[in-house]
Design an enzyme around this catalytic site. Sequence first.
Site, PDB file in Angstrom:
ATOM      1  N   GLY A 129     -24.640 -14.107 -35.024  1.00  0.00           N
ATOM      2  CA  GLY A 129     -25.426 -13.132 -35.784  1.00  0.00           C
ATOM      3  C   GLY A 129     -26.338 -12.358 -34.842  1.00  0.00           C
ATOM      4  N   GLY A 148     -28.125  -8.739 -35.746  1.00  0.00           N
ATOM      5  CA  GLY A 148     -29.102  -8.604 -36.822  1.00  0.00           C
ATOM      6  C   GLY A 148     -30.521  -8.435 -36.301  1.00  0.00           C
ATOM      7  N   GLN A 149     -31.472  -8.450 -37.248  1.00  0.00           N
ATOM      8  CA  GLN A 149     -32.877  -8.181 -36.896  1.00  0.00           C
ATOM      9  C   GLN A 149     -33.405  -9.208 -35.899  1.00  0.00           C
ATOM     10  OE1 GLN A 149     -35.857  -9.060 -39.809  1.00  0.00           O
ATOM     11  NE2 GLN A 149     -37.364  -7.663 -38.940  1.00  0.00           N
ATOM     12  N   ILE A 181     -20.139 -10.323 -36.369  1.00  0.00           N
ATOM     13  CA  ILE A 181     -18.948  -9.795 -37.027  1.00  0.00           C
ATOM     14  C   ILE A 181     -18.718  -8.329 -36.627  1.00  0.00           C
ATOM     15  CG2 ILE A 181     -20.064  -9.024 -39.173  1.00  0.00           C
ATOM     16  CD1 ILE A 181     -17.616 -10.645 -40.542  1.00  0.00           C
ATOM     17  N   ARG A 182     -19.822  -7.706 -36.140  1.00  0.00           N
ATOM     18  CA  ARG A 182     -19.717  -6.340 -35.624  1.00  0.00           C
ATOM     19  C   ARG A 182     -20.464  -6.253 -34.298  1.00  0.00           C
ATOM     20  NH1 ARG A 182     -24.954  -4.277 -37.375  1.00  0.00           N
ATOM     21  NH2 ARG A 182     -25.717  -5.896 -38.757  1.00  0.00           N
ATOM     22  N   TYR A 192     -30.853 -16.808 -52.388  1.00  0.00           N
ATOM     23  CA  TYR A 192     -31.169 -17.017 -50.975  1.00  0.00           C
ATOM     24  C   TYR A 192     -32.006 -18.282 -50.787  1.00  0.00           C
ATOM     25  CZ  TYR A 192     -33.341 -15.838 -46.430  1.00  0.00           C
ATOM     26  OH  TYR A 192     -33.790 -15.844 -45.137  1.00  0.00           O
ATOM     27  N   LYS A 196     -31.130 -21.740 -48.804  1.00  0.00           N
ATOM     28  CA  LYS A 196     -31.951 -22.227 -47.686  1.00  0.00           C
ATOM     29  C   LYS A 196     -32.467 -23.638 -47.978  1.00  0.00           C
ATOM     30  CE  LYS A 196     -31.668 -18.911 -44.682  1.00  0.00           C
ATOM     31  NZ  LYS A 196     -31.001 -19.152 -43.402  1.00  0.00           N
TER      32      LYS A 196
HETATM   33  N1  SER Z   1     -37.570 -11.921 -44.883  1.00  0.00           N
HETATM   34  C1  SER Z   1     -36.757 -12.690 -45.780  1.00  0.00           C
HETATM   35  C2  SER Z   1     -36.432 -11.935 -46.999  1.00  0.00           C
HETATM   36  O1  SER Z   1     -37.245 -11.136 -47.408  1.00  0.00           O
HETATM   37  C3  SER Z   1     -37.475 -13.966 -46.137  1.00  0.00           C
HETATM   38  O2  SER Z   1     -36.976 -14.996 -45.365  1.00  0.00           O
HETATM   39  O3  SER Z   1     -35.413 -12.143 -47.565  1.00  0.00           O
END
Ligand code: SER
Length: 319
Positions: free
Chosen positions: A9, A12-13, A36-37, A141, A145
């Site tokens: 990953g 990503g950020q 993946i990219r 999400y 987690k």
């Molecule tokens: N920054 C994340 C979100 O907003 C929180 O883990 O989904």
Amino acid sequence: MQGKILVVGSSGQIGTELVEELRKEYGSENVIASDIREGQAEQDGPFEILDALDKNRLEEIIRKHHVEDVYLLAALLSATAEKNPEFAWELNMNSLFNVLNLAKEGLIKKVFWPSSIAVFGPTTPRQNTPQFTVMEPSTVYGISKQAGERWCEYYHKKFGVDVRSIRYPGLIGYKSLPGGGTTDYAVDIFHQAILSKNYTCFLSENTTLPMMYMEDAIKATINIMKADSDKIKIRSSYNIAGISFSPKEISEEISNYFSDFKINYVPDYRQQIADSWPQSIDDSHARNDWGWRAGYDLSALCRTMLTNLERNLLNEDKA
Ligand code: SER
């Protein structure tokens, strides 16, 4: 001696900045970026295309590069996951199982896997949220987690897997863009302040959330992985705290730099997600166990973001 590292990953950020920092610390050739990219990391060292759900490909890359440590950052964040719950569950859980199982099989020495403040829910105490408390996450999400945290601890206890984790708050940096999170407004607001002196916020003005400057988050990530194994007493995930602020407070800080800056509030579905999360975090376990300390406060964060972003955005204009 540090063996080779794989970041899953990397575009990503967090991945973008983590790869840069790990390469500074351990040498470019020792840090394999994968996503993946393609992204920025691909340009300055080894890069492999990888779908985190493809266990065979993951194993092939680990064997090819003699990888020892894996940082698994691939995930769907809170807002995107609400739009695609089944895929979010599949990606967030199965990518973790792929890595944990390869670690269990002895192919990986150490695993870093990020958790989030999203593991908490509406019944959690919202101020100074303790490490161990009620956890009833109400987002897809957050559920993924929290389940992931349980599995990390289980693999550690049952199979001796050396897995380490942090519950990231909202992360703010100028080098990379977030995608699909509820805390993303706190990055976008800086871009819009510079570009148009105007920002429409998708959270209401007094929505306080725990946040952190990216440099602190990267420092925490690298330090928890460097710590001696016996110092990591919590194998689910550690609370870490940076700065807590609301959209109103950050906009007031930005107004110190741009007196004509205007913000208005049009809360959307993300408001409900934010309302289920803590406002501030107690990180005493991370401080005591492996010496965690955040460095940036709100004014240092704003100064650093505005100075660097202004330079980057103005350079883009000239290019
Ligand atoms: N920054 C994340 C979100 O907003 C929180 O883990 O989904």
